[in-house]
Design a protein around this motif. Structure first.
Motif, PDB file in Angstrom:
ATOM      1  N   GLY A   4       0.921  -1.090   0.088  1.00  0.00           N
ATOM      2  CA  GLY A   4       0.299  -0.259  -0.367  1.00  0.00           C
ATOM      3  C   GLY A   4       0.960   1.080  -0.181  1.00  0.00           C
ATOM      4  O   GLY A   4       0.152   1.986  -0.388  1.00  0.00           O
ATOM      5  N   SER A   5       2.049   1.045   0.013  1.00  0.00           N
ATOM      6  CA  SER A   5       3.087   2.377  -0.223  1.00  0.00           C
ATOM      7  C   SER A   5       3.101   3.051  -1.019  1.00  0.00           C
ATOM      8  O   SER A   5       2.634   2.587  -1.921  1.00  0.00           O
ATOM      9  CB  SER A   5       4.666   1.665   0.877  1.00  0.00           C
ATOM     10  N   ALA A   6       3.321   3.448  -1.173  1.00  0.00           N
ATOM     11  CA  ALA A   6       3.743   4.384  -2.499  1.00  0.00           C
ATOM     12  C   ALA A   6       4.830   3.203  -3.380  1.00  0.00           C
ATOM     13  O   ALA A   6       5.008   3.367  -4.851  1.00  0.00           O
ATOM     14  CB  ALA A   6       4.354   5.623  -2.841  1.00  0.00           C
ATOM     15  N   TRP A   7       6.069   3.142  -2.814  1.00  0.00           N
ATOM     16  CA  TRP A   7       6.961   2.137  -2.894  1.00  0.00           C
ATOM     17  C   TRP A   7       6.207   1.008  -4.115  1.00  0.00           C
ATOM     18  O   TRP A   7       6.230   0.035  -5.222  1.00  0.00           O
ATOM     19  CB  TRP A   7       8.167   1.720  -2.320  1.00  0.00           C
ATOM     20  N   GLY A   8       5.097   0.498  -2.953  1.00  0.00           N
ATOM     21  CA  GLY A   8       4.686  -0.854  -2.779  1.00  0.00           C
ATOM     22  C   GLY A   8       3.144  -1.014  -4.481  1.00  0.00           C
ATOM     23  O   GLY A   8       3.542  -0.923  -5.120  1.00  0.00           O
ATOM     24  N   GLN A   9       3.033  -0.196  -4.248  1.00  0.00           N
ATOM     25  CA  GLN A   9       2.308   0.664  -5.830  1.00  0.00           C
ATOM     26  C   GLN A   9       2.597   0.450  -6.846  1.00  0.00           C
ATOM     27  O   GLN A   9       2.931  -0.002  -8.102  1.00  0.00           O
ATOM     28  CB  GLN A   9       1.395   1.595  -5.667  1.00  0.00           C
ATOM     29  N   PHE A  10       4.475   1.268  -6.269  1.00  0.00           N
ATOM     30  CA  PHE A  10       4.932   1.725  -8.048  1.00  0.00           C
ATOM     31  C   PHE A  10       5.622   0.190  -8.623  1.00  0.00           C
ATOM     32  O   PHE A  10       5.698  -0.199  -9.944  1.00  0.00           O
ATOM     33  CB  PHE A  10       5.821   2.442  -7.645  1.00  0.00           C
ATOM     34  N   HIS A  11       5.977  -1.001  -7.792  1.00  0.00           N
ATOM     35  CA  HIS A  11       6.580  -2.591  -7.722  1.00  0.00           C
ATOM     36  C   HIS A  11       5.635  -2.643  -8.345  1.00  0.00           C
ATOM     37  O   HIS A  11       5.075  -3.670  -9.633  1.00  0.00           O
ATOM     38  CB  HIS A  11       7.262  -2.603  -6.640  1.00  0.00           C
ATOM     39  N   GLU A  12       4.169  -2.590  -7.642  1.00  0.00           N
ATOM     40  CA  GLU A  12       3.189  -3.625  -8.687  1.00  0.00           C
ATOM     41  C   GLU A  12       2.808  -3.018  -9.770  1.00  0.00           C
ATOM     42  O   GLU A  12       2.604  -3.596 -10.843  1.00  0.00           O
ATOM     43  CB  GLU A  12       1.821  -3.468  -7.392  1.00  0.00           C
ATOM     44  N   ALA A  13       2.938  -1.661 -10.142  1.00  0.00           N
ATOM     45  CA  ALA A  13       2.271  -1.250 -11.445  1.00  0.00           C
ATOM     46  C   ALA A  13       3.241  -2.303 -12.742  1.00  0.00           C
ATOM     47  O   ALA A  13       3.124  -2.233 -13.881  1.00  0.00           O
ATOM     48  CB  ALA A  13       2.973  -0.074 -11.443  1.00  0.00           C
ATOM     49  N   VAL A  14       4.732  -2.072 -11.825  1.00  0.00           N
ATOM     50  CA  VAL A  14       5.512  -1.974 -13.345  1.00  0.00           C
ATOM     51  C   VAL A  14       5.508  -3.421 -13.347  1.00  0.00           C
ATOM     52  O   VAL A  14       5.960  -4.076 -14.251  1.00  0.00           O
ATOM     53  CB  VAL A  14       7.251  -1.730 -12.493  1.00  0.00           C
ATOM     54  N   GLU A  15       5.936  -4.059 -12.260  1.00  0.00           N
ATOM     55  CA  GLU A  15       5.468  -5.979 -12.342  1.00  0.00           C
ATOM     56  C   GLU A  15       4.016  -6.206 -13.673  1.00  0.00           C
ATOM     57  O   GLU A  15       3.962  -7.318 -14.522  1.00  0.00           O
ATOM     58  CB  GLU A  15       5.360  -6.429 -11.292  1.00  0.00           C
ATOM     59  N   ALA A  16       3.033  -5.706 -13.001  1.00  0.00           N
ATOM     60  CA  ALA A  16       2.320  -5.407 -14.552  1.00  0.00           C
ATOM     61  C   ALA A  16       2.294  -5.057 -15.761  1.00  0.00           C
ATOM     62  O   ALA A  16       2.168  -6.733 -16.383  1.00  0.00           O
ATOM     63  CB  ALA A  16       0.517  -5.059 -13.827  1.00  0.00           C
ATOM     64  N   PHE A  17       3.011  -4.570 -15.931  1.00  0.00           N
ATOM     65  CA  PHE A  17       3.104  -3.772 -16.964  1.00  0.00           C
ATOM     66  C   PHE A  17       4.019  -4.543 -17.881  1.00  0.00           C
ATOM     67  O   PHE A  17       4.059  -5.151 -18.745  1.00  0.00           O
ATOM     68  CB  PHE A  17       4.233  -2.341 -16.952  1.00  0.00           C
ATOM     69  N   PHE A  18       5.259  -5.807 -16.925  1.00  0.00           N
ATOM     70  CA  PHE A  18       6.171  -6.444 -17.099  1.00  0.00           C
ATOM     71  C   PHE A  18       5.424  -7.737 -17.576  1.00  0.00           C
ATOM     72  O   PHE A  18       5.662  -8.329 -18.606  1.00  0.00           O
ATOM     73  CB  PHE A  18       6.895  -7.157 -16.069  1.00  0.00           C
ATOM     74  N   ASP A  19       4.388  -8.370 -17.103  1.00  0.00           N
ATOM     75  CA  ASP A  19       3.186  -9.058 -16.938  1.00  0.00           C
ATOM     76  C   ASP A  19       2.774  -9.338 -18.304  1.00  0.00           C
ATOM     77  O   ASP A  19       2.665 -10.224 -19.691  1.00  0.00           O
ATOM     78  CB  ASP A  19       2.631  -9.197 -16.058  1.00  0.00           C
TER      79      ASP A  19
END
Length: 78
Positions: A4-19
């Motif tokens: 839920g942190s900004a860094w966590g949200q960023f990481h999830e977005a990058v992972e989704a982009f790669f997926d």
């Protein structure tokens, strides 16, 4: 990483982009473009492209420098 942190949200977005890039040619091309914007040589471009291939994005979805329109790239002298 804190969920839920900004860094966590960023990481999830990058992972989704790669997926998505692993199965969608347009997304793979966009990711390649973003990752290689800083590249000034064909060698740098190829290294970044190999990184994406190593991250599970099929080589067939990632054009070479010419296919991406990177006419500005040259081989390093030597």
């Amino acid at each position: 990483m804190v969920p839920g942190s900004a860094w966590g949200q960023f990481h999830e977005a990058v992972e989704a982009f790669f997926d998505l890039a692993r199965t969608d040619a347009d997304t793979a091309r966009q990711l390649l473009w973003i990752i290689t914007l800083r590249c000034r040589s064909l060698e740098d471009f190829d290294q970044d492209r190999r990184f994406l291939i190593g991250s599970g994005i099929p080589e067939t979805l990632l054009p070479d420098a010419l296919g991406l329109g990177r006419l500005d790239l040259r081989s390093r002298p030597g």
